[in-house]
Every structure is written in C-alpha cells, then in structure tokens.
Write a protein that holds these residues in place. Sequence first.
Motif, PDB file in Angstrom:
ATOM      1  N   THR A  47       0.651  -1.289  -0.026  1.00 49.60           N
ATOM      2  CA  THR A  47       0.011  -0.076  -0.004  1.00 49.60           C
ATOM      3  C   THR A  47       0.823   1.186  -0.112  1.00 49.60           C
ATOM      4  OG1 THR A  47      -1.564  -1.259   1.124  1.00 49.60           O
ATOM      5  CG2 THR A  47      -1.899   1.169   1.324  1.00 49.60           C
ATOM      6  N   LEU A  48       1.904   1.291   0.851  1.00 48.72           N
ATOM      7  CA  LEU A  48       2.820   2.443   0.951  1.00 48.72           C
ATOM      8  C   LEU A  48       3.453   2.717  -0.641  1.00 48.72           C
ATOM      9  CD1 LEU A  48       4.334   1.843   4.379  1.00 48.72           C
ATOM     10  CD2 LEU A  48       2.819   3.670   3.566  1.00 48.72           C
ATOM     11  N   LEU A  49       3.959   1.754  -0.900  1.00 53.74           N
ATOM     12  CA  LEU A  49       4.351   1.565  -2.336  1.00 53.74           C
ATOM     13  C   LEU A  49       3.676   2.178  -3.411  1.00 53.74           C
ATOM     14  CD1 LEU A  49       6.656  -1.703  -2.226  1.00 53.74           C
ATOM     15  CD2 LEU A  49       7.499   0.601  -2.081  1.00 53.74           C
ATOM     16  N   ARG A  50       2.418   1.739  -3.446  1.00 56.56           N
ATOM     17  CA  ARG A  50       1.655   2.059  -4.536  1.00 56.56           C
ATOM     18  C   ARG A  50       0.878   3.479  -4.032  1.00 56.56           C
ATOM     19  NH1 ARG A  50      -2.456  -3.110  -4.920  1.00 56.56           N
ATOM     20  NH2 ARG A  50      -0.967  -4.276  -6.374  1.00 56.56           N
ATOM     21  N   GLU A  51       1.101   4.039  -2.996  1.00 52.10           N
ATOM     22  CA  GLU A  51       1.043   5.426  -2.591  1.00 52.10           C
ATOM     23  C   GLU A  51       2.118   6.318  -3.117  1.00 52.10           C
ATOM     24  OE1 GLU A  51       0.127   5.459   1.473  1.00 52.10           O
ATOM     25  OE2 GLU A  51      -2.022   5.054   1.529  1.00 52.10           O
ATOM     26  N   ARG A  52       3.240   5.696  -3.014  1.00 58.59           N
ATOM     27  CA  ARG A  52       4.463   6.623  -3.556  1.00 58.59           C
ATOM     28  C   ARG A  52       4.316   6.541  -4.950  1.00 58.59           C
ATOM     29  NH1 ARG A  52       9.929   4.085  -1.416  1.00 58.59           N
ATOM     30  NH2 ARG A  52       8.580   4.068   0.534  1.00 58.59           N
ATOM     31  N   GLN A  53       4.019   5.492  -5.597  1.00 56.97           N
ATOM     32  CA  GLN A  53       4.053   5.671  -6.927  1.00 56.97           C
ATOM     33  C   GLN A  53       2.935   6.748  -7.499  1.00 56.97           C
ATOM     34  OE1 GLN A  53       2.291   2.238  -8.951  1.00 56.97           O
ATOM     35  NE2 GLN A  53       3.978   2.004 -10.452  1.00 56.97           N
ATOM     36  N   MET A  54       1.822   6.754  -6.844  1.00 48.33           N
ATOM     37  CA  MET A  54       0.783   7.596  -7.430  1.00 48.33           C
ATOM     38  C   MET A  54       1.420   8.893  -7.114  1.00 48.33           C
ATOM     39  SD  MET A  54      -2.084   7.922  -8.523  1.00 48.33           S
ATOM     40  CE  MET A  54      -2.843   6.224  -8.310  1.00 48.33           C
ATOM     41  N   PHE A  55       2.010   9.293  -5.957  1.00 49.46           N
ATOM     42  CA  PHE A  55       2.269  10.659  -5.846  1.00 49.46           C
ATOM     43  C   PHE A  55       3.473  10.904  -6.591  1.00 49.46           C
ATOM     44  CE2 PHE A  55       5.124  13.671  -3.343  1.00 49.46           C
ATOM     45  CZ  PHE A  55       4.077  14.550  -2.886  1.00 49.46           C
ATOM     46  N   TRP A  56       4.615  10.174  -6.862  1.00 52.58           N
ATOM     47  CA  TRP A  56       5.691  10.729  -7.696  1.00 52.58           C
ATOM     48  C   TRP A  56       5.555  10.484  -9.132  1.00 52.58           C
ATOM     49  CZ3 TRP A  56       8.575  14.294  -5.821  1.00 52.58           C
ATOM     50  CH2 TRP A  56       8.750  14.280  -4.192  1.00 52.58           C
ATOM     51  N   ARG A 119      10.584   2.757 -13.097  1.00 49.97           N
ATOM     52  CA  ARG A 119      10.690   1.267 -13.281  1.00 49.97           C
ATOM     53  C   ARG A 119      11.263   0.715 -11.937  1.00 49.97           C
ATOM     54  NH1 ARG A 119      12.686   3.268 -18.451  1.00 49.97           N
ATOM     55  NH2 ARG A 119      14.901   2.929 -17.359  1.00 49.97           N
ATOM     56  N   GLN A 120      12.101   1.215 -11.293  1.00 51.26           N
ATOM     57  CA  GLN A 120      12.571   0.619  -9.961  1.00 51.26           C
ATOM     58  C   GLN A 120      11.682   0.372  -8.846  1.00 51.26           C
ATOM     59  OE1 GLN A 120      15.857   3.178  -8.795  1.00 51.26           O
ATOM     60  NE2 GLN A 120      17.304   2.098 -10.305  1.00 51.26           N
ATOM     61  N   LEU A 121      10.559   1.642  -8.918  1.00 51.03           N
ATOM     62  CA  LEU A 121       9.590   1.381  -7.913  1.00 51.03           C
ATOM     63  C   LEU A 121       8.631   0.367  -8.130  1.00 51.03           C
ATOM     64  CD1 LEU A 121       8.309   2.429  -5.434  1.00 51.03           C
ATOM     65  CD2 LEU A 121       7.272   4.226  -6.783  1.00 51.03           C
ATOM     66  N   GLN A 122       8.237   0.302  -9.581  1.00 49.85           N
ATOM     67  CA  GLN A 122       7.339  -0.734 -10.343  1.00 49.85           C
ATOM     68  C   GLN A 122       7.835  -2.144  -9.951  1.00 49.85           C
ATOM     69  OE1 GLN A 122       4.298  -0.137 -11.571  1.00 49.85           O
ATOM     70  NE2 GLN A 122       4.072  -2.436 -11.018  1.00 49.85           N
ATOM     71  N   TYR A 123       9.278  -2.348  -9.833  1.00 51.25           N
ATOM     72  CA  TYR A 123       9.829  -3.747  -9.577  1.00 51.25           C
ATOM     73  C   TYR A 123       9.666  -3.849  -8.306  1.00 51.25           C
ATOM     74  CZ  TYR A 123      13.490  -7.104  -8.920  1.00 51.25           C
ATOM     75  OH  TYR A 123      14.149  -8.355  -8.535  1.00 51.25           O
ATOM     76  N   LYS A 124       9.720  -2.933  -7.441  1.00 59.34           N
ATOM     77  CA  LYS A 124       9.594  -3.073  -5.921  1.00 59.34           C
ATOM     78  C   LYS A 124       8.138  -3.636  -5.578  1.00 59.34           C
ATOM     79  CE  LYS A 124      13.114  -0.423  -4.239  1.00 59.34           C
ATOM     80  NZ  LYS A 124      13.542   0.962  -3.137  1.00 59.34           N
ATOM     81  N   ILE A 125       7.250  -2.845  -6.387  1.00 61.30           N
ATOM     82  CA  ILE A 125       5.604  -3.312  -6.216  1.00 61.30           C
ATOM     83  C   ILE A 125       5.502  -4.681  -6.514  1.00 61.30           C
ATOM     84  CG2 ILE A 125       3.581  -2.531  -7.057  1.00 61.30           C
ATOM     85  CD1 ILE A 125       4.353   0.354  -7.043  1.00 61.30           C
TER      86      ILE A 125
END
Length: 222
Positions: A47-56, A119-125
């Motif tokens: 959830t935190l990673l997806r919120e970060r993705q949405m924000f940035w 892409r790095q964040l998507q990989y973590k997600i």
Amino acid sequence: MSSILKTDSLDAKDINEKYFDTHESLDVYKQLKQREQTWWKSRQQLTLLRERQMFWFGDHSFMMWLLWQLVSYIVVAMVLMLLSKLLDISLPLWQYIALFVIQTLIFIVMLSFKDRFARQLQYKINQADLSREETLNEMTILASDSLYRDVHAKAPITLKQIYRYYNAEFHLASLHRLLQKEVDAGRLMYGEQKVEADILPLELADDALKEYARDIIYKSLI
C-alpha cells in the motif's frame, strides 16, 4: 437461527481452550498466525509503495515535481537569508545565482532519470505483490486444516464471532480474505444479511470492516 445463537456463547478465551488432537494441529494454528502477520506487513508495504508511485509517478506527477522544486528554491533562499543574519555575512549576487543554477541542474538530472526511478519502484511493487500472494497461498493451505475446519464445524457463524473465537489474534481483513477463497471454491456461502458481503472489497481495512463484521454470515455447504 438456533445455530447462530449457539455461536454467540463463544468468547475470546475459547481459542486458548481448544482441544488439539496432536501437536501438529497446534503448530498449524501457530504457523497460520505467523503467516498472517507476514501477509499483513506485506500488504501494508504494498500500500505504501503504491501511494508513493501515485504521488511521484502518477498522472500529474510532473506538476508535483515542479512544485517540489519550487519549494526547494524557497527553502534554500530562506536558509541563506537566515545564515546571512546570524553570521552577519553578505554573499554576492553571482553566488546566489550559481547556487540556484546548481539546484536547477540537479533537478534536470533527476527528472531525466524519472522513468528509471519509476521502473525501479514498479519492480519493488511487483516483488511485494508477489510476496503477498505467495504468503496468502501458504495461509490458504494452512487454513484448510485449521480455520476452514472450525468455520464449517460451527457454521452458520458471523465474521465477528470468528474474530472473537480466535481471540482477536487475526485481522478482520485477513479472515475475510481467507474465507472469501472458501466461498469462491463453493464450500461456503453467505447467509441472509443486511450487507452484500460478496461485493465488499477484499482490501477493506479493519476499521471499515468492523462496521459489517456482525452482518457477514457464513454457511457451510459441505
């Protein structure tokens, strides 16, 4: 209805007085509890990673990046003004300009790497989502010899009664998610209720699910 009333007598201490045929049975419950805690943490991390993705990196992320760059200009300017007053020094104009030029260059470099960061964040997600699903599958296997067996034995029973039966050691959302799998498999069904539990989002947080827990009734089909 009599079966439902019978389950109302359950209280939080029942889980601690449960009779286990073997040590393996007790171990299954302990493993299920451990996996549930792991799944819950993975769920929160996702959830935190997806919120970060949405924000940035969301639809309006470019405007957000520009906004934060503007904020950084203001913060640096305020810090320089404060230092000038405290240290009683005065920087020449060209040094101020040079500092803001450096800030701008750093921003441009970071902006050029935006897609790479995304892409790095998507990989973590993806990794967090995979870990969550693997843990959920492990929970389902363990639940077949513990949670599901208990629910079928005491059905019809509400989600709130199940929650109390296990001494509130499992999150409501976790129980709801696991039992939904049994409903999907055709071994459980929802009873008459005020809430359409089958259309409730499985990702409902515990606080939101508490409102519906007493109205979600499970009936066994086996």
